[in-house]
Enzyme design. Structure first.
Site, mmCIF file in Angstrom:
data_model
loop_
_atom_site.group_PDB
_atom_site.id
_atom_site.type_symbol
_atom_site.label_atom_id
_atom_site.label_comp_id
_atom_site.label_asym_id
_atom_site.label_seq_id
_atom_site.Cartn_x
_atom_site.Cartn_y
_atom_site.Cartn_z
ATOM 1 N N THR A 11 0.823 -1.213 0.000
ATOM 2 C CA THR A 11 0.000 0.000 0.000
ATOM 3 C C THR A 11 0.858 1.266 0.000
ATOM 4 O O THR A 11 0.329 2.380 -0.035
ATOM 5 C CB THR A 11 -0.921 0.025 1.245
ATOM 6 O OG1 THR A 11 -0.079 -0.186 2.393
ATOM 7 C CG2 THR A 11 -1.990 -1.050 1.180
ATOM 8 N N VAL A 14 6.532 2.772 -2.580
ATOM 9 C CA VAL A 14 7.456 1.866 -3.257
ATOM 10 C C VAL A 14 6.750 0.554 -3.610
ATOM 11 O O VAL A 14 6.886 0.037 -4.719
ATOM 12 C CB VAL A 14 8.706 1.611 -2.384
ATOM 13 C CG1 VAL A 14 9.612 0.556 -3.019
ATOM 14 C CG2 VAL A 14 9.483 2.899 -2.169
ATOM 15 N N CYS A 130 17.940 5.427 -2.389
ATOM 16 C CA CYS A 130 17.562 5.957 -3.703
ATOM 17 C C CYS A 130 18.636 6.867 -4.320
ATOM 18 O O CYS A 130 18.917 6.785 -5.517
ATOM 19 C CB CYS A 130 16.237 6.702 -3.595
ATOM 20 S SG CYS A 130 15.989 7.551 -2.041
ATOM 21 N N PRO A 186 5.064 21.732 10.147
ATOM 22 C CA PRO A 186 5.952 20.630 9.779
ATOM 23 C C PRO A 186 5.781 19.450 10.727
ATOM 24 O O PRO A 186 5.670 19.641 11.944
ATOM 25 C CB PRO A 186 7.359 21.224 9.946
ATOM 26 C CG PRO A 186 7.181 22.681 10.026
ATOM 27 C CD PRO A 186 5.799 22.958 10.484
ATOM 28 N N LYS A 215 25.033 7.298 4.297
ATOM 29 C CA LYS A 215 24.603 6.166 3.467
ATOM 30 C C LYS A 215 25.209 6.266 2.069
ATOM 31 O O LYS A 215 25.638 5.268 1.498
ATOM 32 C CB LYS A 215 23.068 6.160 3.316
ATOM 33 C CG LYS A 215 22.306 5.704 4.538
ATOM 34 C CD LYS A 215 20.802 5.863 4.243
ATOM 35 C CE LYS A 215 19.978 5.778 5.494
ATOM 36 N NZ LYS A 215 18.585 6.233 5.271
ATOM 37 N N ARG A 236 16.409 18.077 1.023
ATOM 38 C CA ARG A 236 15.020 17.786 0.639
ATOM 39 C C ARG A 236 14.458 19.009 -0.074
ATOM 40 O O ARG A 236 14.619 20.146 0.401
ATOM 41 C CB ARG A 236 14.198 17.483 1.904
ATOM 42 C CG ARG A 236 12.816 16.975 1.615
ATOM 43 C CD ARG A 236 12.807 15.560 1.102
ATOM 44 N NE ARG A 236 13.157 14.580 2.126
ATOM 45 C CZ ARG A 236 13.412 13.304 1.844
ATOM 46 N NH1 ARG A 236 13.369 12.847 0.615
ATOM 47 N NH2 ARG A 236 13.723 12.468 2.821
ATOM 48 N N HIS A 243 14.592 12.420 -7.841
ATOM 49 C CA HIS A 243 15.749 12.980 -7.128
ATOM 50 C C HIS A 243 16.750 13.515 -8.158
ATOM 51 O O HIS A 243 16.975 12.888 -9.192
ATOM 52 C CB HIS A 243 16.465 11.899 -6.311
ATOM 53 C CG HIS A 243 15.742 11.461 -5.067
ATOM 54 N ND1 HIS A 243 14.529 11.946 -4.656
ATOM 55 C CD2 HIS A 243 16.114 10.546 -4.122
ATOM 56 C CE1 HIS A 243 14.175 11.360 -3.521
ATOM 57 N NE2 HIS A 243 15.122 10.505 -3.185
ATOM 58 N N ASN A 316 12.945 8.367 -8.067
ATOM 59 C CA ASN A 316 13.417 7.708 -6.835
ATOM 60 C C ASN A 316 12.569 6.509 -6.438
ATOM 61 O O ASN A 316 13.034 5.601 -5.766
ATOM 62 C CB ASN A 316 13.469 8.701 -5.671
ATOM 63 C CG ASN A 316 12.164 9.427 -5.458
ATOM 64 O OD1 ASN A 316 11.736 10.200 -6.309
ATOM 65 N ND2 ASN A 316 11.518 9.194 -4.322
HETATM 66 N N1 LIG Z 1 10.484 6.254 -1.234
HETATM 67 C C1 LIG Z 1 11.713 6.071 -1.693
HETATM 68 O O1 LIG Z 1 12.225 6.819 -2.559
HETATM 69 C C2 LIG Z 1 12.524 4.938 -1.186
HETATM 70 C C3 LIG Z 1 13.704 4.640 -1.838
HETATM 71 C C4 LIG Z 1 14.489 3.598 -1.380
HETATM 72 C C5 LIG Z 1 14.059 2.883 -0.286
HETATM 73 N N2 LIG Z 1 12.889 3.190 0.338
HETATM 74 C C6 LIG Z 1 12.482 2.381 1.480
HETATM 75 O O2 LIG Z 1 11.329 1.613 1.157
HETATM 76 C C7 LIG Z 1 10.547 1.419 2.324
HETATM 77 C C8 LIG Z 1 9.106 1.871 2.080
HETATM 78 O O3 LIG Z 1 9.101 3.232 1.693
HETATM 79 P P1 LIG Z 1 7.786 3.942 1.118
HETATM 80 O O4 LIG Z 1 8.263 5.231 0.605
HETATM 81 O O5 LIG Z 1 7.026 3.033 0.236
HETATM 82 O O6 LIG Z 1 6.937 4.164 2.476
HETATM 83 P P2 LIG Z 1 5.354 4.375 2.647
HETATM 84 O O7 LIG Z 1 4.779 4.988 1.422
HETATM 85 O O8 LIG Z 1 5.190 5.070 3.935
HETATM 86 O O9 LIG Z 1 4.757 2.879 2.776
HETATM 87 C C9 LIG Z 1 5.110 2.014 3.829
HETATM 88 C C10 LIG Z 1 4.512 0.639 3.585
HETATM 89 O O10 LIG Z 1 4.972 -0.253 4.611
HETATM 90 C C11 LIG Z 1 3.841 -0.833 5.254
HETATM 91 N N3 LIG Z 1 4.169 -1.058 6.674
HETATM 92 C C12 LIG Z 1 4.753 -0.190 7.514
HETATM 93 N N4 LIG Z 1 4.878 -0.761 8.742
HETATM 94 C C13 LIG Z 1 4.369 -2.018 8.643
HETATM 95 C C14 LIG Z 1 4.198 -3.100 9.556
HETATM 96 N N5 LIG Z 1 4.601 -3.019 10.828
HETATM 97 N N6 LIG Z 1 3.625 -4.231 9.116
HETATM 98 C C15 LIG Z 1 3.218 -4.340 7.822
HETATM 99 N N7 LIG Z 1 3.352 -3.347 6.908
HETATM 100 C C16 LIG Z 1 3.916 -2.196 7.323
HETATM 101 C C17 LIG Z 1 2.717 0.174 5.076
HETATM 102 O O11 LIG Z 1 1.488 -0.479 5.237
HETATM 103 P P3 LIG Z 1 0.168 0.368 5.720
HETATM 104 O O12 LIG Z 1 -0.271 1.183 4.527
HETATM 105 O O13 LIG Z 1 -0.783 -0.708 6.083
HETATM 106 O O14 LIG Z 1 0.612 1.210 6.866
HETATM 107 C C18 LIG Z 1 2.982 0.613 3.636
HETATM 108 O O15 LIG Z 1 2.501 -0.381 2.742
HETATM 109 C C19 LIG Z 1 11.282 2.177 3.434
HETATM 110 O O16 LIG Z 1 12.149 1.269 4.085
HETATM 111 C C20 LIG Z 1 12.110 3.186 2.689
HETATM 112 O O17 LIG Z 1 13.239 3.590 3.398
HETATM 113 C C21 LIG Z 1 12.110 4.188 -0.098
#
Ligand SMILES: NC(=O)c1ccc[n+]([C@@H]2O[C@H](COP(=O)([O-])OP(=O)(O)OC[C@H]3O[C@@H](n4cnc5c(N)ncnc54)[C@H](OP(=O)(O)O)[C@@H]3O)[C@@H](O)[C@H]2O)c1
Length: 340
Positions: A11, A14, A130, A186, A215, A236, A243, A316
């Site tokens: 959901t 990513v 990313c 914020p 990182k 940011r 990015h 990204n």
């Molecule tokens: N965004 C980027 O550019 C990027 C790039 C590289 C790496 N990442 C990494 O990818 C990961 C996800 O990033 P995102 O941007 O997609 O975040 P996001 O939009 O906030 O989505 C987080 C996802 O993780 C799920 N989740 C969180 N806690 C959970 C738990 N305890 N049990 C089950 N599901 C859980 C959420 O489910 P619900 O909707 O049910 O809460 C949601 O599906 C992070 O580790 C981030 O550092 C992101």
């Protein structure tokens, strides 16, 4: 016969892109499971022209599943990735939890595909940050030709890098400035992000740098070459997706900017858009939904003997996360699991 694939975090920003890219690239999927937290149980997500309902990661049994793409953040990864790996399912993780573990390969397929065999130690493969992913795609061909010794990079990172909450904060804050019925202070970011830039991503470290900057240093060394010196300033910016990076590169051998342009044109994953005229470069809004790492503004740095400057832009959520993870799954399938 194809693969039984799990997307954990389906959901999120990513996770949704992972499902899109698996479908777009026709990854050989026999069965797919979309997982998220319990609160999202039953939420519908798209997989190609199908709609699937999300299941609860907490109660999911990974036995018999081949590959799990994780995008749930480090805390949830810590709990569930070892469970999946122990059940025989190979985890490709997007969080930073395993990136620096010597027993876990950190992979950008265009750069260090041969590291894939290392997954066998823990059944886990890490996906880089990313900002690092797109930068090493652009650095690799230059390193192969002229041996990079030092990189100075400033990033301009979009709010989607901070998850769904980051996107919402920029959107709501921007609206509240135009139509000030309610203030949006914020929350996800440390200062106002709308109409502003913030030189701070992730936590501060003792030396005054941030974890995001660290990182980029640690991951470039692990993926590309441990002898390369990297110094980064991560910022940011009020951009939703994409990015950008201003990269200064010092090499052991002299590399003319025109040859650098040619080398980059031939490099996998790179698209050079570099006309020395107004608009002859790529901006983040133009890279959204694309696979490539775009390189523009390639020019000599005349302040040092062997120096280049370039501008590097990528989606990204794609090369920085979901696309790279799916490319790793393809690599794993082709070289190691050999189904499909
Ligand atoms: N965004 C980027 O550019 C990027 C790039 C590289 C790496 N990442 C990494 O990818 C990961 C996800 O990033 P995102 O941007 O997609 O975040 P996001 O939009 O906030 O989505 C987080 C996802 O993780 C799920 N989740 C969180 N806690 C959970 C738990 N305890 N049990 C089950 N599901 C859980 C959420 O489910 P619900 O909707 O049910 O809460 C949601 O599906 C992070 O580790 C981030 O550092 C992101």
């Amino acid at each position: 016969m194809g693969y039984k694939v799990v997307v954990a975090g389906a959901t999120g920003n990513v996770g949704r892109e992972m499902l899109n890219i698996l479908a777009e690239r026709e990854f050989p999927v026999d069965e797919i499971a979309a997982l998220a937290s319990r609160k999202s149980l039953g939420t519908e997500v798209s997989f190609g022209d199908k709609t699937i309902k999300t299941k609860d990661l907490d109660t999911f049994d990974f036995t018999g599943w081949d590959i799990a793409l994780f995008a749930v953040g480090s805390d949830a990864t810590k709990v569930y990735a070892p469970k999946a790996a122990a059940a025989g399912c190979v985890v490709i993780d997007n969080s930073s939890l395993y990136r620096y573990d010597p027993d876990v390969p950190l992979i950008v397929p265009e750069v260090n595909a041969d590291a894939i065999e290392g997954y066998r130690k823990k059944n886990i493969i890490a996906n880089p940050n990313c900002s690092t992913a797109q930068m090493v795609v652009a650095l690799k061909p230059i390193h192969d030709r002229a041996k990079i010794t030092r990189v100075v990079v400033a990033t301009y990172q979009s709010v989607s890098g901070a998850g769904k909450a980051g996107i919402d904060e920029l959107w709501d804050q921007t609206k509240s400035i135009y139509n000030p019925v309610s203030e949006v202070p914020p929350k996800k970011f440390s200062k106002q992000i709308a109409f502003n830039v913030i030189p701070h991503i992730d936590v501060f470290l003792d030396d005054g740098s941030t974890k995001e900057e660290w990182k980029m240093v640690a991951e470039t060394k692990k993926i590309l070459d441990k002898s390369i010196k990297v110094t980064a300033t991560c910022v940011r910016v009020p951009v939703f997706v994409g990015h950008s990076e201003a990269v200064n590169i010092e090499t052991e051998e002299f590399l003319d900017w025109q040859e650098a342009q040619e080398i980059l044109r031939e490099a996998p994953g790179v698209m050079v858009v570099d006309k020395r005229e107004p608009g002859g470069y790529i901006t983040p809004i133009e890279c959204v939904g694309e696979y490539a790492t775009y390189v523009s503004r390639i020019r000599q740095d005349s302040t040092i003997e062997n120096g280049l400057n370039l501008w590097c832009v990528s989606d990204n959520l794609r090369k920085g996360a979901a696309l790279n993870a799916v490319q790793i799954a393809e690599l794993l399938g082709n070289r190691c699991l050999k189904k499909g």
